[in-house]
Design an enzyme around this catalytic site. Structure first.
Site, PDB file in Angstrom:
ATOM      1  N   GLU A 300       0.705  -1.361   0.010  1.00 27.39           N
ATOM      2  CA  GLU A 300      -0.013   0.082   0.187  1.00 27.39           C
ATOM      3  C   GLU A 300       0.828   1.426  -0.205  1.00 27.39           C
ATOM      4  O   GLU A 300       0.431   2.349   0.691  1.00 27.39           O
ATOM      5  CB  GLU A 300      -0.860   0.060   1.173  1.00 27.39           C
ATOM      6  CG  GLU A 300      -2.026  -0.979   1.362  1.00 27.39           C
ATOM      7  CD  GLU A 300      -2.840  -0.969   2.435  1.00 27.39           C
ATOM      8  OE1 GLU A 300      -3.986  -1.266   2.288  1.00 27.39           O
ATOM      9  OE2 GLU A 300      -2.366  -1.102   3.614  1.00 27.39           O
TER      10      GLU A 300
HETATM   11  C1  TNX Z   1      -4.895  -3.882   4.361  1.00 27.88           C
HETATM   12  S1  TNX Z   1      -3.130  -6.421   4.022  1.00 27.88           S
HETATM   13  C2  TNX Z   1      -3.706  -3.754   4.878  1.00 27.88           C
HETATM   14  C3  TNX Z   1      -3.622  -3.332   6.457  1.00 27.88           C
HETATM   15  C4  TNX Z   1      -4.899  -2.960   7.062  1.00 27.88           C
HETATM   16  C5  TNX Z   1      -5.942  -4.191   6.540  1.00 27.88           C
HETATM   17  C6  TNX Z   1      -7.231  -4.150   7.203  1.00 27.88           C
HETATM   18  C7  TNX Z   1      -2.204  -5.271   4.113  1.00 27.88           C
HETATM   19  C8  TNX Z   1      -0.835  -5.795   3.627  1.00 27.88           C
HETATM   20  N1  TNX Z   1      -2.537  -4.062   4.441  1.00 27.88           N
HETATM   21  O1  TNX Z   1      -2.762  -2.153   6.387  1.00 27.88           O
HETATM   22  O2  TNX Z   1      -4.610  -3.189   8.414  1.00 27.88           O
HETATM   23  O3  TNX Z   1      -5.985  -3.974   5.243  1.00 27.88           O
HETATM   24  O4  TNX Z   1      -7.974  -5.149   6.769  1.00 27.88           O
END
Ligand code: TNX
Length: 488
Positions: A300
């Site tokens: 992300e």
């Molecule tokens: C996505 S999964 C994220 C997290 C959040 C989560 C909540 C991932 C690698 N990153 O930063 O906590 O969704 O479901």
């Protein structure tokens, strides 16, 4: 003492030989035979497996109220046969003896979990089990960054993972809202990043000192669980930047954040200060961690330009190997050219991913964590008070009824290292919350990861899960009594 039923004088166990989660690879019941634990029952072992034998004796004592001990000449016998494979075991139960053979002490330990699940009213059902895992990596993840959990809480969680033969606990140690592992050369990371007001809504402060982390690692290792530490980068770093403004792009301080937004923070890819920091942290974490894996996040990075993301990872991905570790990263890292041996963890709900497929085609291994199946922070149903729903609602059957080898085009059985169920903690505030989101879905994921595909069956799993409920009740584990299950 549980009620015993008798047919023609033969006591019927309340358990059948296959009543185990995850269901064993091979089960050959002898329904006319049972083994009964009595006050003189002893567990004998080879010297290499004394600790495992002690755990079996203690587990059986607690379950039956009988003084089961270790000692020579016991009717429960533990031995090793490396030919079986390290995590495999063979269990034979006759009227006169229980013989448990492990490929290693770890395999024996998984066999012990099977025996402890089979015991009911002091009786074990007769027959033979031959068992081994489908995948070598069977993981759970706990997010300590959005809400901190103490050493005792992490230990309590490990205790509840072990019966299901989970062998890795991934700790998400750093994120925008908090930094949870002491790095001796950089004390402000935890003084500030683990201090009061950190975590989502400021409600989850705390951090692990290096000694506390070592205690968690040792506790897990005693149960054959490897800790996989994650330091998330180059995104999810606001807490680090609050502590050390030199880690921002312009060197200016940033404000602490306790909201749940993602993708706004990033380590700058240009300055050497970034890489000095990263190397320090990775070296420290590698030194503290005996297991083979070190997770560097990579997810992300919405505010990191693609060229910077690539430049950052090209510098950072080779670092863990210098300290003897294999890198795991969230699958976004597969957009760049990866060094050999990097493990890609797929987490999105989408039906395909070109980067992960390419990494697999190039021989890299993949951990499957599709958010729409195994994200334990998703709500069970619309009424679940805790959790999120961006990847959908995940009931028990949804967590069970899928196969990791079919999930992504180009990522088949031979590319899979295993399966992991992440639990993000934005909405969690206690270990009860952790358990309520974890159970009963984690056993479903554990069976997906351990059992042969052909041995899996939802109606059977549902029954076996219902029978497990009283154990959680007895242990005070706050599981979700899903209406999909006919709980006892
Ligand atoms: C996505 S999964 C994220 C997290 C959040 C989560 C909540 C991932 C690698 N990153 O930063 O906590 O969704 O479901």
């Amino acid at each position: 003492m549980a009620k015993q039923f008798r047919v023609l004088g033969v006591p019927l166990p309340t358990k059948q030989l296959g009543d185990v989660i995850p269901v064993p690879a091979v089960v050959r019941p002898v329904t006319t035979t049972t083994f009964t634990i009595v006050s003189s029952t002893r567990v004998s072992t080879v010297p290499e497996a004394e600790a495992v034998a002690g755990r079996l004796a203690a587990g059986l004592s607690t379950a039956t109220g009988l003084p089961v001990t270790t000692g020579d000449g016991g009717s429960i016998r533990l031995s090793l046969d490396p030919g079986l494979g390290a995590e495999a075991y063979r269990l034979e139960i006759t009227a006169g003896a229980v013989t448990l053979t492990g490929g290693s002490p770890q395999g024996l330990f998984w066999g012990v979990q099977t025996v402890l699940q089979l015991e009911s009213g002091g009786v074990l059902p007769g027959g033979v089990i031959e068992d081994r895992p489908r995948f070598p990596y069977r993981g759970a993840m706990l997010d300590l960054a959005r809400h901190f959990f103490t050493v005792d809480e992490i230990k309590a969680h490990i205790d509840q993972l072990v019966p299901f033969k989970i062998n890795h606990l991934h700790l998400h140690l750093t994120d925008d809202q908090g930094w949870r592992l002491e790095i001796p050369g950089r004390p402000r990371l935890t003084e500030i990043g683990g201090g009061p007001g950190t975590g989502v809504d400021g409600a989850g402060p705390g951090f692990l000192t290096t000694a506390a982390y070592a205690e968690v690692v040792a506790y897990a290792a005693d149960r054959f669980v490897g800790i996989v530490p994650e330091i998330d980068m180059p995104g999810h770093v606001n807490a680090a930047q609050v502590a050390y403004p030199e880690l921002t792009a312009d060197g200016q301080p940033v404000a602490p954040r306790t909201d749940t937004a993602v993708g706004y923070s990033s380590l700058p890819a240009g300055p050497e200060t970034t890489y000095a920091f990263v190397e320090d942290v990775i070296r420290t974490v590698a030194d503290l961690t005996p297991g083979p894996y070190l997770h560097i996040g990579g997810d992300e990075c919405h505010s990191t330009p693609a060229a910077d993301y690539r430049a950052f990872l090209e510098r950072v991905l080779p670092i863990p190997a210098k300290y003897g570790k294999t890198v795991i990263g969230w699958h976004e890292i597969a957009a760049v050219d990866l060094p050999d041996h990097v493990v890609v963890q797929y987490w999105r709900p989408e039906a395909d991913d070109a980067g992960t497929a390419r990494a697999a085609a190039e021989g890299r291994r993949v951990i499957m964590s599709p958010a729409d199946r195994v994200y334990l922070d998703m709500k069970y149903d619309a009424d679940t008070p805790l959790g999120l729903d961006w990847a959908g609602l995940i009931g028990v059957e949804r967590a069970y009824d899928w196969d990791p080898a079919d999930r992504l085009p180009g990522v088949g059985e031979e590319s899979l290292l295993g399966v992991e169920a992440p639990l993000w903690s934005e909405t969690l505030r206690s270990v009860d919350d952790v358990h309520r989101m974890t159970f009963p879905r984690l056993p479903a994921v554990a069976e997906v990861a351990w059992s042969p595909r052909a041995a899996r069956d939802w109606p059977s799993f549902r029954e076996r899960l219902a029978a497990y409920g009283p154990r959680w009740d007895a242990a005070g584990v706050d599981y979700y009594r899903s209406p999909e299950i006919d709980w006892r």
